[in-house]
Scaffold this motif. Structure first.
Motif, PDB file in Angstrom:
ATOM      1  N   LEU A   1     -45.099 -26.743  -0.827  1.00  0.00           N
ATOM      2  CA  LEU A   1     -43.981 -25.729  -0.998  1.00  0.00           C
ATOM      3  C   LEU A   1     -42.947 -26.109  -2.139  1.00  0.00           C
ATOM      4  O   LEU A   1     -43.002 -25.271  -3.095  1.00  0.00           O
ATOM      5  CB  LEU A   1     -43.217 -25.559   0.300  1.00  0.00           C
ATOM      6  CG  LEU A   1     -43.734 -25.032   1.523  1.00  0.00           C
ATOM      7  CD1 LEU A   1     -42.971 -24.936   2.741  1.00  0.00           C
ATOM      8  CD2 LEU A   1     -43.998 -23.559   1.237  1.00  0.00           C
TER       9      LEU A   1
ATOM     10  N   SER B   1     -52.503 -28.488 -10.479  1.00  0.00           N
ATOM     11  CA  SER B   1     -52.012 -29.996 -10.353  1.00  0.00           C
ATOM     12  C   SER B   1     -50.624 -30.168 -10.938  1.00  0.00           C
ATOM     13  O   SER B   1     -50.133 -29.125 -11.271  1.00  0.00           O
ATOM     14  CB  SER B   1     -52.944 -30.750 -11.610  1.00  0.00           C
ATOM     15  OG  SER B   1     -52.816 -30.267 -12.891  1.00  0.00           O
TER      16      SER B   1
ATOM     17  N   GLU C   1     -47.817 -32.864 -12.436  1.00  0.00           N
ATOM     18  CA  GLU C   1     -47.640 -34.513 -12.843  1.00  0.00           C
ATOM     19  C   GLU C   1     -46.630 -35.263 -11.880  1.00  0.00           C
ATOM     20  O   GLU C   1     -46.663 -36.277 -11.657  1.00  0.00           O
ATOM     21  CB  GLU C   1     -47.173 -34.199 -14.043  1.00  0.00           C
ATOM     22  CG  GLU C   1     -48.127 -33.975 -14.921  1.00  0.00           C
ATOM     23  CD  GLU C   1     -47.892 -33.722 -16.662  1.00  0.00           C
ATOM     24  OE1 GLU C   1     -46.701 -34.236 -17.078  1.00  0.00           O
ATOM     25  OE2 GLU C   1     -48.597 -33.318 -17.329  1.00  0.00           O
ATOM     26  N   SER C   2     -45.624 -34.334 -10.959  1.00  0.00           N
ATOM     27  CA  SER C   2     -44.898 -35.026 -10.161  1.00  0.00           C
ATOM     28  C   SER C   2     -45.388 -35.707  -9.152  1.00  0.00           C
ATOM     29  O   SER C   2     -45.267 -36.576  -8.870  1.00  0.00           O
ATOM     30  CB  SER C   2     -43.868 -34.189  -9.739  1.00  0.00           C
ATOM     31  OG  SER C   2     -43.098 -33.248 -10.595  1.00  0.00           O
TER      32      SER C   2
ATOM     33  N   ILE D   1     -42.987 -28.511  -4.586  1.00  0.00           N
ATOM     34  CA  ILE D   1     -43.546 -28.983  -5.863  1.00  0.00           C
ATOM     35  C   ILE D   1     -44.667 -28.040  -6.662  1.00  0.00           C
ATOM     36  O   ILE D   1     -44.533 -27.378  -7.677  1.00  0.00           O
ATOM     37  CB  ILE D   1     -43.854 -30.361  -5.962  1.00  0.00           C
ATOM     38  CG1 ILE D   1     -42.845 -31.266  -5.274  1.00  0.00           C
ATOM     39  CG2 ILE D   1     -44.509 -30.901  -7.499  1.00  0.00           C
ATOM     40  CD1 ILE D   1     -41.602 -31.459  -6.308  1.00  0.00           C
ATOM     41  N   LEU D   2     -45.555 -27.992  -5.641  1.00  0.00           N
ATOM     42  CA  LEU D   2     -46.813 -27.073  -5.941  1.00  0.00           C
ATOM     43  C   LEU D   2     -46.344 -25.388  -5.971  1.00  0.00           C
ATOM     44  O   LEU D   2     -47.168 -24.739  -6.468  1.00  0.00           O
ATOM     45  CB  LEU D   2     -47.993 -27.218  -5.238  1.00  0.00           C
ATOM     46  CG  LEU D   2     -48.774 -28.613  -5.403  1.00  0.00           C
ATOM     47  CD1 LEU D   2     -49.988 -28.539  -4.634  1.00  0.00           C
ATOM     48  CD2 LEU D   2     -49.226 -28.616  -7.074  1.00  0.00           C
ATOM     49  N   LYS D   3     -45.412 -25.074  -5.013  1.00  0.00           N
ATOM     50  CA  LYS D   3     -45.180 -23.806  -4.933  1.00  0.00           C
ATOM     51  C   LYS D   3     -46.063 -22.870  -4.058  1.00  0.00           C
ATOM     52  O   LYS D   3     -46.231 -21.828  -4.244  1.00  0.00           O
ATOM     53  CB  LYS D   3     -44.821 -23.027  -6.082  1.00  0.00           C
ATOM     54  CG  LYS D   3     -43.907 -23.780  -7.165  1.00  0.00           C
ATOM     55  CD  LYS D   3     -42.656 -23.954  -6.511  1.00  0.00           C
ATOM     56  CE  LYS D   3     -41.679 -24.855  -7.478  1.00  0.00           C
ATOM     57  NZ  LYS D   3     -40.397 -25.187  -6.932  1.00  0.00           N
ATOM     58  N   VAL D   4     -46.934 -23.617  -3.278  1.00  0.00           N
ATOM     59  CA  VAL D   4     -48.164 -23.310  -2.468  1.00  0.00           C
ATOM     60  C   VAL D   4     -47.640 -23.288  -0.940  1.00  0.00           C
ATOM     61  O   VAL D   4     -47.275 -24.413  -0.568  1.00  0.00           O
ATOM     62  CB  VAL D   4     -49.235 -23.904  -2.910  1.00  0.00           C
ATOM     63  CG1 VAL D   4     -50.629 -23.422  -2.001  1.00  0.00           C
ATOM     64  CG2 VAL D   4     -49.560 -23.591  -4.401  1.00  0.00           C
TER      65      VAL D   4
END
Lengths: 333, 333
Positions: A278, A37, A39-40, A280-283
């Motif tokens: 990519l 998850s 918060e941004s 924010i989640l780095k996924v």
């Protein structure tokens, strides 16, 4: 067919029992994927979002769950003869991998015009590539020939109860990981993923709401729901290459009865959602995988008054098999 | 100072107790990050690798753990006056975020030549940006001025027991998630991360081996270990912008005593590891964060006979804050 009594639910190709059995069958092989998850992203959506990361599943997509369940459902005699499919995407790679784990052959019919990376993926996971011409007729004919010659069993990518049950294991995990979810948003294509997820999630929590996310350029599921019957499109046009299939006779009744609504999004919204994953989640998420996030951020979702009370939303990031160079190339236009 | 008795260990800036306390302090705020694994990467390395994904931590890097522990260690009177730092990377963003959570000011001194994205990151997380000239002297002078005017406390990015203890919480989580690890590989820069990780991991399992991973173009930790004292380089040259700092007087004794060896890698190996993280793990990792994978895949690691019995290896993917366009630009050269 409308669902009016619990007994009638058993007419679906999967139910809570078959999904629980699938979970036991595949748990030695499949990853329990994490839930992330941010918060941004919560702030941007105005909701609490929980991302179920099937891009971290073996083979890079949820498809391994269904394929693994199908492969390990076979009796030894059938298993020895192997399996065949003429889908060339994530299902083919997943079926190859599951077959390799069981030590049985997987024959993958791939048209001559398929991208090289898809062929390489199947080979990497141990599938036996068999070439066909580009037409669907040729693919089906070649697959039939393989079946006749080897006795291999065709495993359809979504219109199969074992596949649907395998994909449904996502709900069992997710609702244990985040029990307070009130809504799920799931990509829809042939309907295998959302069928399994809906059957399990609504059995566990009948009040949970399930939305399908679909590209505008391949909106057959939205049209099907509106028409009350399966609609097939003459052509599709979307960046989400995994979402171009049409509903099958096993997935349609579940989608018709258990999916509350369908949210369609533009390709540009899908690309933006990929970028958020990519950055924010780095996924790494493929276009088909990012569509759930695109849907929850879309104006049509935000502005629909009847969805105002969807607050704790599970989003299935269904896969991560993407040539990322594409994203940079698309942004240079 | 050599560590010869358990009592002497208490001379370090952090110990197992301070790290356990940090865990309790930050657990309401920090993510317990997942551990991923990939059979493809295991096959490439010949080892079982377990990736601790700190790129999914709040702020996109492990730094939030230390910053959060430092911020919540302050008494109310000090907290009200705020904190200051003249580091402009992940620590600045993490400190800003932790300060925002506690509702206190964070003054971040940023040199006028800092990349715009770093400034934006600090602002996004609520830090108050104060500009200095590009020199370290100017940065320190501006920070001193802020401290005098506001009473804010300087929180060093790594040479601080609270920071080291916060980073050490990674070991507590990781060794619960994968208890059978026999080796950890950790990026090294100023040494805050590896110090916390080493103190906690060796307290839990004294036999565990800890390797630092360092870029050849900033190999001060390797030189320091060889020289038996802190070595400072006149200049550094590496793509891993987070790994250019030098050891401090609180991190050096821990690195000297508890880090078993240092593996240095080329920038090209770091870029290749980043690419594997994206393509196989589906995780966005910055160059500094990918260096542990680069190390385990390097020839110097594979060919070192004394490391043959390192089999179950935890790798810290320390952060994911990267402009991915960089990777595509670098591959076009």
């Amino acid at each position: 067919m409308n669902v009016e009594s619990p007994n009638e639910k058993k007419e679906y190709a999967a139910d809570l029992s078959s999904i629980q059995e699938a979970r036991i069958r595949i748990q030695r092989f499949a990853h329990q994927t994490p839930v992330l998850s941010s918060e941004s992203i919560n702030a941007a959506s105005g909701k609490q979002l929980f991302f179920k990361c099937e891009c971290f599943q073996k083979g890079g997509a949820f498809k391994f769950r269904g394929a693994c369940n199908a492969i390990y459902s076979l009796d030894d005699e059938q298993a020895a003869k192997g399996v065949v499919t003429h889908s060339s995407g994530n299902h083919a790679a997943a079926l190859s991998l599951a077959a390799k784990l069981r030590g049985i052959p997987a024959y993958i019919v791939i048209p001559e015009n398929a991208p090289k990376c898809k062929v390489e993926n199947v080979i990497r996971y141990g599938g036996q590539v068999i070439r066909s011409k580009a037409t669907i007729q040729s693919r089906e004919m070649v697959a039939s020939k393989v079946m006749q010659e080897t006795g291999a069993l065709l495993i359809h990518p979504y219109n199969d109860g074992r596949i649907i049950s395998g994909q449904g294991t996502i709900s069992l995990e997710l609702l244990e990981q985040v029990p307070q979810l009130d809504t799920l948003i799931v990509p829809i294509s042939g309907g295998g993923l959302i069928s399994g997820i809906s059957v399990a999630a609504k059995a566990i929590n009948p009040a949970i709401r399930i939305f399908a996310a679909e590209p505008k350029g391949a909106n057959d599921a939205a049209l099907s729901k509106a028409a009350g019957e399966i609609v097939i499109l003459a052509e599709t046009n979307t960046i989400a290459d995994g979402l171009r299939a049409f509903l099958g006779d096993l997935t349609w009744p579940i989608v018709r009865d258990l999916v509350d609504d369908i949210i369609t999004v533009e390709d540009s919204e899908i690309v933006e959602a990929m970028r958020l994953c990519l950055e924010i989640l780095k996924v790494v998420v493929e276009p088909s995988g990012a569509i759930g996030l695109a849907a929850v951020l879309s104006d049509s979702f935000k502005q629909n008054p009847s969805w105002k009370d969807c607050n704790r939303i599970g989003i299935i990031l269904s896969g991560g098999n993407v040539d990322l160079g594409m994203l940079w190339n698309s942004s240079e236009k």
